[in-house]
Design an enzyme around this catalytic site. Sequence first.
Site, short mmCIF file in Angstrom:
data_model
loop_
_atom_site.label_atom_id
_atom_site.label_comp_id
_atom_site.label_asym_id
_atom_site.label_seq_id
_atom_site.Cartn_x
_atom_site.Cartn_y
_atom_site.Cartn_z
N GLU A 33 4.20 -0.68 12.88
CA GLU A 33 3.10 -1.42 12.27
C GLU A 33 3.21 -2.93 12.50
OE1 GLU A 33 4.50 -1.68 7.68
OE2 GLU A 33 4.27 0.31 8.54
N LYS A 55 -8.68 -2.89 4.13
CA LYS A 55 -7.95 -1.63 4.07
C LYS A 55 -6.64 -1.80 3.31
CE LYS A 55 -6.54 1.90 7.46
NZ LYS A 55 -5.72 2.66 6.60
N HIS A 94 -2.68 5.70 16.24
CA HIS A 94 -2.92 5.03 14.95
C HIS A 94 -4.42 4.85 14.71
CE1 HIS A 94 1.10 3.27 13.38
NE2 HIS A 94 1.24 4.51 13.80
N GLY A 135 -4.61 7.27 6.15
CA GLY A 135 -3.66 8.32 6.50
C GLY A 135 -2.92 8.83 5.29
N LYS A 155 0.84 -1.20 0.00
CA LYS A 155 0.00 0.00 0.00
C LYS A 155 0.87 1.25 0.00
CE LYS A 155 -1.30 1.79 3.85
NZ LYS A 155 -1.93 2.14 5.15
N SER A 156 1.92 1.23 0.85
CA SER A 156 2.77 2.42 0.99
C SER A 156 3.42 2.80 -0.34
CB SER A 156 3.86 2.16 2.03
OG SER A 156 3.28 1.81 3.27
N GLN A 159 4.17 10.37 8.15
CA GLN A 159 3.43 10.76 6.94
C GLN A 159 3.40 12.28 6.74
OE1 GLN A 159 -0.39 8.89 7.46
NE2 GLN A 159 0.33 6.90 6.72
#
Length: 430
Positions: free
Chosen positions: A313, A410, A340, A94, A26-27, A167
């Site tokens: 994480e 997600k 978070h 986020g 995802k990142s 972020q």
Amino acid sequence: MGLVTFWPAPHVQVPVHATVTLPGSKSITNRALILAALADRPSTITGALRSRDTNLMIAALRAMGAGIEGEGETLTITPPTEFTSAMVDCGLAGTVMRFLPPVAALARGDVAFDGDEQARLRPLGTILDALRALGLDIDGNQLPFVVHGTGKLRGGPVTIDASGSSQFVSGLLLSAARFEQGITVNHDGAALPSMPHIEMTVEMLRRADVRVEAPNDPRKAQTWTVAPGPIRAVDWEVEPDLSNATPFLAAAAITGGEVSIPHWPRLTTQPGDVIREILVRMGAEARIFDGVLTVRGPERLAGIDIDLHDMGELTPTVAALAALADSPSRLRGIAHLRGHETDRLAALATEINRLGGKVTETEDGLAIVPNPLTGGQWRSYADHRMATAGAIIGLVTPGVEIEDIGTTAKTLPNFVELWEGMLGGPGAGH
């Protein structure tokens, strides 16, 4: 509120043996989408993750004028001549709520941001105040807020306290080459969490020919500079999400089995890569051969004392492992997890203890003393990594039922399929 559903976590009494192929990170996917939308010509992304968070990013960039074609893992992105006014739904992501406001600064017109109800509590003042300091007009300090874009942004030096989330730094750096003066971000505050995610941002910017000065030792110098200039189009190949891999590797560790994950990168900025070292320290074997990582579980899992500050994480997976180990563990350096998706420290302590565990919260983490666990309900707090932590415990604890396993969408839309497949669906076993 809809009906609360509980998923009976699969339970096994034999070692797990499987090969699990995971979707992309995802990142990396969401950073690649932004860089592609800001680039000087069209580009493609292969291996893109398709999940709620990445689909929200795609929808937002499309709404602002980018052309994004492709339904599956291969996407073609055409940057817009100019970004336009739009409505952006951030969901709980986020990366969307923190990476897109700087892009919206380059839009001609108003870009309105909103998201899930829980997202309205997430701290955003840091990035919005930074953008104000760089010359942007914004209404609001958290979701919902409105960016009044003028098609350009002055940029220049800005000082922020990004100790709440890395972020904030990444969000400013990703778009900065398109600001008139670029940017110099100075972090002033407590230690930055998740440094590897900022390193990932810097590395990806450099691959797009953006000039970035980054500190050699981020624990000392805390300043990043991006020079103004074009962002070159790159055809991005997305690595698998290594944090999403951790529950599957944990399955090998706690059952004394063996799980292999193909396409494991030799060199990576993903924090999830540290799971290899963690599992070895807890007694497992981990080896990479021909791009495949294989973890073999020990007869008895040892506890661990570890600072997880840079890979917070991984905490839910490591806490689940620690609860099933045969000696005590201490997880440190993770006070920032209280902000978070949910307060992950309180959530982990509450849920493990409800099943009979002995977890206490410390000032900056968790102390975990192994204790026999029994079945029961495991709440996931709309948090994907909480849900997968429950699945790990349920694997060796009969009768665990996980609330809202669907929240795993997600970042890993087919988690249940992959998990059940690992336990003897098609392709499992040897």
